[in-house]
Design an enzyme around this catalytic site. Sequence first.
Site, PDB file in Angstrom:
ATOM      1  N   PRO A 131     -13.730  22.432   8.165  1.00 39.42           N
ATOM      2  CA  PRO A 131     -13.586  23.307   7.346  1.00 39.42           C
ATOM      3  C   PRO A 131     -14.520  23.607   6.119  1.00 39.42           C
ATOM      4  O   PRO A 131     -14.586  23.982   5.275  1.00 39.42           O
ATOM      5  CB  PRO A 131     -12.209  23.026   6.324  1.00 39.42           C
ATOM      6  CG  PRO A 131     -12.231  21.362   6.594  1.00 39.42           C
ATOM      7  CD  PRO A 131     -12.659  21.168   7.808  1.00 39.42           C
ATOM      8  N   GLY A 187     -17.140  24.437  14.160  1.00 41.26           N
ATOM      9  CA  GLY A 187     -18.079  23.681  13.212  1.00 41.26           C
ATOM     10  C   GLY A 187     -19.725  23.814  13.864  1.00 41.26           C
ATOM     11  O   GLY A 187     -20.119  24.718  14.553  1.00 41.26           O
ATOM     12  N   ASP A 189     -23.416  21.583  14.641  1.00 35.64           N
ATOM     13  CA  ASP A 189     -23.973  20.513  15.655  1.00 35.64           C
ATOM     14  C   ASP A 189     -23.325  19.047  15.270  1.00 35.64           C
ATOM     15  O   ASP A 189     -23.016  18.457  16.063  1.00 35.64           O
ATOM     16  CB  ASP A 189     -25.502  20.297  15.655  1.00 35.64           C
ATOM     17  CG  ASP A 189     -26.128  21.859  16.183  1.00 35.64           C
ATOM     18  OD1 ASP A 189     -25.562  22.464  17.138  1.00 35.64           O
ATOM     19  OD2 ASP A 189     -27.192  22.037  15.615  1.00 35.64           O
ATOM     20  N   GLY A 231     -21.495  26.470  12.021  1.00 35.27           N
ATOM     21  CA  GLY A 231     -22.127  25.576  11.215  1.00 35.27           C
ATOM     22  C   GLY A 231     -23.484  26.163  10.675  1.00 35.27           C
ATOM     23  O   GLY A 231     -23.432  27.592  10.529  1.00 35.27           O
TER      24      GLY A 231
END
Length: 586
Positions: A131, A187, A189, A231
């Site tokens: 998150p 998300g 990497d 991300g």
Amino acid sequence: MEIESVRVESSVWVGKKRFRALLSGWYFSWTELDKKNREKKTISVPIGEVVAVAEGRVEIQPQKKAEDTDRDFTLFYVKRRSSGGRIWTLGRTQFCCPSRDLRDQWVAQLKTALKTHCSSRPHRLLVFINPYGGKKRGKEIYLSLVAPLFELAGISSHVVVTERANQARDHILKKDLTGFDGVICVGGDGMFSELLHGVIGRTQQEAGISEHDPTVMLQPCDLHIGIIPAGSTDCVCFATVGVNDPVTSALHIVIGDSQPLDVCSVHHQSTLVRYSVSLVGYGFYGDVLAESERHRWMGPLRYDYSGCLVYLCNRSYRGIVQYLPADPQISSPRDSTRCLSGCRVCSESTERLFPHSDSCSSLYSRQLSQYSIESEGEWISVEGRFRCVSLTCISSSCPRSPKGLSPSAHLADGTGDLILVRDTNPLGFLTYLHRHTTTQDQFDLPFVEVHRVKAVRFSLPPDGDYDDEEREQSISEVLEDPEKLCESDIEFSKDGSQQYLAERQKEQEMKDERKKREFFCGPCCSKPPAVSVWNCDGEILPYTEISCRIRGQLVRLFARGIEDDRDAQKCHEGSRNCKGRCVLHT
């Protein structure tokens, strides 16, 4: 019954237009007919790219809605955007049949074709959501864009919203994963790296293989990894799919695409340090990461800021690089080819990497998996001063650098690309960095060399002007918090003399002055260190001298590699080589 022998054909209606629908072999197609039964436009969809078929009129966007009608059925499938074939959307077409019986026949035959042709599709997934990554929209992206697609395809999922670093890795290593067909990260990497370490670690534990021994072949992982980009850079997703788009990635997962991926294991002496996919970098890339850790309060802007500071420092470092070259007859980092979906080099490498396997999932014996890397050829040694030393298993492309660190790197050929940038003038190094953002060849410079390798070692020259204490200091300075004093100092200061307190105050003033100077001048005003640090996929390694080994096709992603738009244009229904993997929706 073989899918090639299935053939269903009838007239259907789409809106007010009449079509001839045909299910034959690997494809479902519908052709528009005019009033004289003359064929017009045809739309053809591979069975492998059909997401779902449902009775009645069904919609899932903007909200789920279903209307049960007697003669209608709805087909959901992968649709490529005309502006860019690598971006996928969910196609939806509603068909009306002349009778209910014919509708039921179409639905039954399409579902049978899906079960027959798409047996490798996932049914249950373990989803990890970060998150806090990127713009902190991980949960929103999953709930609004991904979850409805999973539900439509009949995929059940167990969702874990992470609350700390390495929670996903620990979950995979310790929890019961029975029944899961894959793990998904929502998300960037960093989140992918957690899943990577968890999946590899668990597989080796269950196989009884030591990850710390670089001379042992690790066991390939059966559990697939999926990436929903949420991300900041999403380099791995971009290099394996071609775009950073959550819907595109979700559809790759839904249809069960499978892409093997090479992984680099990084060792210090006889200890595994980390696994890497995109970058193991020393020098410039290590310094940028180290400097950015001092400015975390700046957010993503800290990378640009730190990059400018490190460039202005004009640093280079001494080192000895040893590498085990790959076979130049197979491929070369200078051959101007790109690793695309269905790559010939990667496909042929499967037979070379697994000569005693009938398939990628069947593993050979432990006796055949153990080998000595010294027996695979002669090591080549290079010594000098380097601006940066980089090793990557993939192209490491991203939106800022569409071709990446090494444009011709392959995803699954069991090799990596070693890039050595020797010491040069600032303008020359700036030219090298700038070419990463253009179509110019960044290797076509006199101070740059690139090698396709199977293993790499890095060490410091024995006659260097540094010692172990300086090496440790260069790393610890990055990780320590300068604002915190150790407890012993605090306790001592309480009972110390006025002289001690005055000395402490003077030291603190000097620190504050140095911090102000470093903020404006950065590392350029400080004494240049004799050693740099290693940047391993965005994490600083605690060692300077390391060895790296490329592990061919160690993991599998829910992806198919970057699609070539030209190949999609050439694909046609009569082709049996693609087996429904690519088609042009017109």
